[in-house]
Scaffold this active site. Structure first.
Site, mmCIF file in Angstrom:
data_model
loop_
_atom_site.group_PDB
_atom_site.id
_atom_site.type_symbol
_atom_site.label_atom_id
_atom_site.label_comp_id
_atom_site.label_asym_id
_atom_site.label_seq_id
_atom_site.Cartn_x
_atom_site.Cartn_y
_atom_site.Cartn_z
ATOM 1 N N SER A 97 5.481 12.225 -2.257
ATOM 2 C CA SER A 97 5.358 10.947 -2.974
ATOM 3 C C SER A 97 6.096 9.786 -2.332
ATOM 4 O O SER A 97 5.945 8.645 -2.785
ATOM 5 C CB SER A 97 5.815 11.115 -4.421
ATOM 6 O OG SER A 97 4.858 11.848 -5.150
ATOM 7 N N LYS A 100 3.862 6.996 -1.579
ATOM 8 C CA LYS A 100 3.540 5.929 -2.535
ATOM 9 C C LYS A 100 4.159 4.598 -2.118
ATOM 10 O O LYS A 100 3.633 3.528 -2.453
ATOM 11 C CB LYS A 100 4.011 6.325 -3.937
ATOM 12 C CG LYS A 100 3.237 7.501 -4.540
ATOM 13 C CD LYS A 100 3.804 7.904 -5.886
ATOM 14 C CE LYS A 100 2.936 8.937 -6.609
ATOM 15 N NZ LYS A 100 2.884 10.236 -5.952
ATOM 16 N N TYR A 183 4.853 8.696 -14.989
ATOM 17 C CA TYR A 183 4.630 8.877 -13.551
ATOM 18 C C TYR A 183 3.311 9.597 -13.312
ATOM 19 O O TYR A 183 3.020 10.595 -13.968
ATOM 20 C CB TYR A 183 5.790 9.675 -12.965
ATOM 21 C CG TYR A 183 5.843 9.749 -11.474
ATOM 22 C CD1 TYR A 183 6.244 8.648 -10.723
ATOM 23 C CD2 TYR A 183 5.504 10.924 -10.810
ATOM 24 C CE1 TYR A 183 6.319 8.721 -9.341
ATOM 25 C CE2 TYR A 183 5.569 11.001 -9.426
ATOM 26 C CZ TYR A 183 5.981 9.896 -8.703
ATOM 27 O OH TYR A 183 6.047 9.980 -7.326
ATOM 28 N N GLU A 312 11.875 2.673 -6.452
ATOM 29 C CA GLU A 312 12.654 2.633 -7.693
ATOM 30 C C GLU A 312 14.044 2.136 -7.316
ATOM 31 O O GLU A 312 14.593 2.539 -6.281
ATOM 32 C CB GLU A 312 12.697 4.029 -8.315
ATOM 33 C CG GLU A 312 11.300 4.524 -8.689
ATOM 34 C CD GLU A 312 11.204 6.047 -8.805
ATOM 35 O OE1 GLU A 312 12.258 6.716 -8.748
ATOM 36 O OE2 GLU A 312 10.083 6.556 -8.930
ATOM 37 N N LYS A 351 13.252 6.789 -3.246
ATOM 38 C CA LYS A 351 12.013 7.470 -3.621
ATOM 39 C C LYS A 351 12.102 8.906 -3.165
ATOM 40 O O LYS A 351 12.471 9.187 -2.032
ATOM 41 C CB LYS A 351 10.783 6.805 -2.989
ATOM 42 C CG LYS A 351 9.461 7.381 -3.529
ATOM 43 C CD LYS A 351 9.225 6.976 -4.959
ATOM 44 C CE LYS A 351 8.026 7.696 -5.589
ATOM 45 N NZ LYS A 351 8.358 9.090 -5.994
ATOM 46 N N SER A 354 7.586 15.347 -2.789
ATOM 47 C CA SER A 354 7.422 16.792 -2.614
ATOM 48 C C SER A 354 5.953 17.132 -2.462
ATOM 49 O O SER A 354 5.087 16.505 -3.095
ATOM 50 C CB SER A 354 7.972 17.567 -3.820
ATOM 51 O OG SER A 354 9.336 17.301 -4.042
#
Length: 402
Positions: A97, A100, A183, A312, A351, A354
């Site tokens: 991820s 992202k 999420y 984040e 961030k 996995s």
């Protein structure tokens, strides 16, 4: 097997490529001050990483560090248990991820180029969604997981584009857009798909042909080319169907929104470069710089974490407990508070990522010019990743303050 990248005859070409990409790796044969810094940082990384690898049976790891504009990469263990090939500076890891953040950067680039607005609804670019509940959400809601409660994963019944579109058309929200955060791979996946449609291109084609080259990421891929396959690490997972839970070798499988949600494969050095560009994007072309900066804008407050585009973020310094709590929100539906602006003061960005056989974590503090990348060919508990990186960050800040 571990160590800082060394200036050997075998690595001369490698270093030339890194220099061209704007990334310097320091070795123990460098000038005395650099060597001293490298030794201190290596000691901190060893102390954080070696016990974690042993506890979680992680076959191999690459750890990237940046401090004050200098970068270090430390390699541990093996990229393949079967061949015994060690992790080196060319080893490719799946980052899950963390992909992202690339998706968000791609969409932000389309934003600054005027090809989309965050207030747009997805049907502007994907007309088949018009009139369906999913279209009540905006692109901002999709990229921040606040669209109304899309599922964590794309359902198993989705096997092709037609079934993906049916899933999106038939989806029913659990709450109003912008009310709560849940999420979701389909949420940010749809954002990436809409952004690609806004550019008139396929997502993977656009990222590989446009975004990655503009970021100088020459060893970062959505589709690993044949020539790079020998450098692609093997991931490992325990086969719980076996009584003794033996390891099975795994790599990510194709799936709906895979490229947009978890498709990036890269080296530690390339991911450190991406992190450095987020710390200081001033050397990038204007639209790419503005895109990176746009991903740092906070849009929703989610308890102690601020949700930006992909990244984040938290105030810096941040207590470890607050950082851990924010990184535990992945499977929790949480009420959000819309923000008019990013909270003031220094910020930490992070961030996790996995896949079945790989784990990753990226964390950096732009005002302090420090950051850490953790890559491993086994997925291991996120709290342990956060603990390890936080310990290294503390050491880097102390080193930078000297």
């Amino acid at each position: 097997m571990h160590g800082i990248s060394r200036a050997t005859a075998r690595s001369t070409t490698r270093r030339a490529a890194l220099a061209a990409a704007g990334l310097t790796l320091f070795s123990a044969q460098a000038a005395p001050d650099a060597a001293s810094d490298a030794a201190a940082i290596r000691a901190a990384v060893d102390a954080a990483v070696r016990p974690m690898m042993a506890k979680n049976d992680i076959p191999g790891m690459a750890v990237g560090v940046t401090v004050g504009g200098k970068s270090f990469v430390f390699n541990y263990g093996v990229a393949s248990k079967e061949s015994g090939k060690p992790v080196d500076d060319r080893t490719l890891f799946e980052v899950g991820s963390v992909s992202k953040t690339f998706n968000a950067t791609f969409g932000a680039k389309a934003l600054v180029e005027g090809k989309l607005r965050l207030s747009d609804h997805p049907s502007r670019f994907l007309p088949a969604l018009k009139g369906h509940p999913i279209d009540r959400a905006t692109l901002l809601h999709l990229v921040t997981y606040t669209a109304g409660g899309l599922t964590l994963q794309v359902p198993d019944a989705v096997t092709d584009e037609a079934s993906l579109m049916r899933y999106l058309q038939q989806w029913k929200p659990d709450f109003a857009p912008g009310e709560k955060r849940r999420y979701s791979n389909p949420s940010i996946g749809l954002f990436g798909r809409a952004a690609a449609a806004a550019t008139g291109r396929d997502y993977a084609d656009a990222v590989e042909a446009d975004l990655l080259p503009k970021l100088g990421l020459r060893e970062t891929y959505l589709r690993v080319p044949k020539a790079a396959m020998p450098d692609y690490a093997t991931g490992y997972d325990k086969d719980d169907r076996q009584a003794d839970a033996k390891d099975v070798a795994v790599r990510v499988s194709p799936g709906a929104f895979d490229a947009e949600s978890y498709g990036i494969k890269t080296t530690a050095a390339n991911l450190v470069r991406f992190m450095q560009l987020n710390i200081d994007p001033s050397g990038l072309a204007t639209t790419t710089r503005q895109a990176v900066e746009a991903t740092h804008v906070g849009h929703f407050q989610v308890d102690g974490m601020t949700q930006g585009l992909g990244w984040e973020q938290y105030p810096w310094p941040v207590p470890l407990a607050q950082l851990q709590a924010g990184n535990a929100l992945g499977r929790v539906t949480t009420a959000v508070k819309p923000l008019d602006h990013t909270p003031a003061g220094p910020r930490l960005f992070n961030k996790t990522g996995s896949t079945r056989g790989f784990g990753a974590y990226v964390v950096f503090v732009p005002t302090q010019h420090i950051g850490v990348v953790l890559l491993g060919n086994r997925s291991w508990p996120i709290p342990e990743r956060v603990d390890a990186a936080y310990a290294i960050l503390q050491r880097l800040q102390a080193n930078e303050a000297r």
